[in-house]
Design an enzyme around this catalytic site. Sequence first.
Site, PDB file in Angstrom:
ATOM      1  N   HIS A  46       0.847  -1.187   0.000  1.00 35.14           N
ATOM      2  CA  HIS A  46       0.000   0.000   0.000  1.00 35.14           C
ATOM      3  C   HIS A  46       0.884   1.239   0.000  1.00 35.14           C
ATOM      4  O   HIS A  46       2.017   1.213   0.486  1.00 35.14           O
ATOM      5  CB  HIS A  46      -0.892   0.013   1.239  1.00 35.14           C
ATOM      6  CG  HIS A  46      -1.977  -1.018   1.222  1.00 35.14           C
ATOM      7  ND1 HIS A  46      -3.083  -0.915   2.033  1.00 35.14           N
ATOM      8  CD2 HIS A  46      -2.131  -2.155   0.514  1.00 35.14           C
ATOM      9  CE1 HIS A  46      -3.873  -1.956   1.828  1.00 35.14           C
ATOM     10  NE2 HIS A  46      -3.308  -2.718   0.903  1.00 35.14           N
ATOM     11  N   GLU A  48       0.855   3.870   1.851  1.00 38.99           N
ATOM     12  CA  GLU A  48       1.308   4.279   3.185  1.00 38.99           C
ATOM     13  C   GLU A  48       2.448   3.393   3.688  1.00 38.99           C
ATOM     14  O   GLU A  48       3.403   3.888   4.292  1.00 38.99           O
ATOM     15  CB  GLU A  48       0.151   4.212   4.189  1.00 38.99           C
ATOM     16  CG  GLU A  48      -1.020   5.112   3.839  1.00 38.99           C
ATOM     17  CD  GLU A  48      -2.090   4.414   3.009  1.00 38.99           C
ATOM     18  OE1 GLU A  48      -3.249   4.869   3.099  1.00 38.99           O
ATOM     19  OE2 GLU A  48      -1.796   3.444   2.287  1.00 38.99           O
ATOM     20  N   CYS A  76      -6.161   2.094   5.662  1.00 41.99           N
ATOM     21  CA  CYS A  76      -6.848   0.854   6.055  1.00 41.99           C
ATOM     22  C   CYS A  76      -6.313   0.391   7.415  1.00 41.99           C
ATOM     23  O   CYS A  76      -5.379   0.994   7.961  1.00 41.99           O
ATOM     24  CB  CYS A  76      -6.615  -0.220   4.990  1.00 41.99           C
ATOM     25  SG  CYS A  76      -4.925  -0.882   5.008  1.00 41.99           S
ATOM     26  N   CYS A  79      -2.454  -0.282   7.420  1.00 44.08           N
ATOM     27  CA  CYS A  79      -1.671   0.956   7.361  1.00 44.08           C
ATOM     28  C   CYS A  79      -1.791   1.745   8.656  1.00 44.08           C
ATOM     29  O   CYS A  79      -0.818   2.339   9.118  1.00 44.08           O
ATOM     30  CB  CYS A  79      -2.091   1.784   6.157  1.00 44.08           C
ATOM     31  SG  CYS A  79      -1.702   0.962   4.590  1.00 44.08           S
TER      32      CYS A  79
END
Length: 156
Positions: A46, A48, A76, A79
């Site tokens: 992801h 992040e 999410c 993260c």
Amino acid sequence: MELAFREAELAYQAGEVPIGAVIVKEERPIGRGRNAMESLKDPTAHAEMIAVTAACNSLGDWRLDGCTLYATLEPCPMCAGAILNSRIARVVFAARDHRLGACGSTMNILSENPINRSVVVEEGLMGEEGKLLLQQFFAEQRLKKREQGKSQSIRQ
């Protein structure tokens, strides 16, 4: 946030879900990331997560005290956990994620966590732009799938 959107645009161009993130310390970007799950074949890739790793490498420390993470989409749960563990002080995100958002949309990991770490969360900075970018990407993906389905049925 503009730097995070640049990362999201790069993800878009690569055929990835257009999400970008940038970590800033003392007004200086120290880590950038964009969604790379498809290209890396990695569910943890992801924006992040990649930005956190880059920032830690930049500082030579896993502690990101005093840093701000800017993201084009609400982080999410995975993260959010990395944000807590890396000690990021502030998160600013553009668009809410009503499916997996962990900063208030579906749950609030950053304020309701067992380690009592406080993270300031601000939402909505360029929120409409973030929402529109994702809608455009997914509309194009649906169109591509429809066109592929039509071409497959013609071949049969």
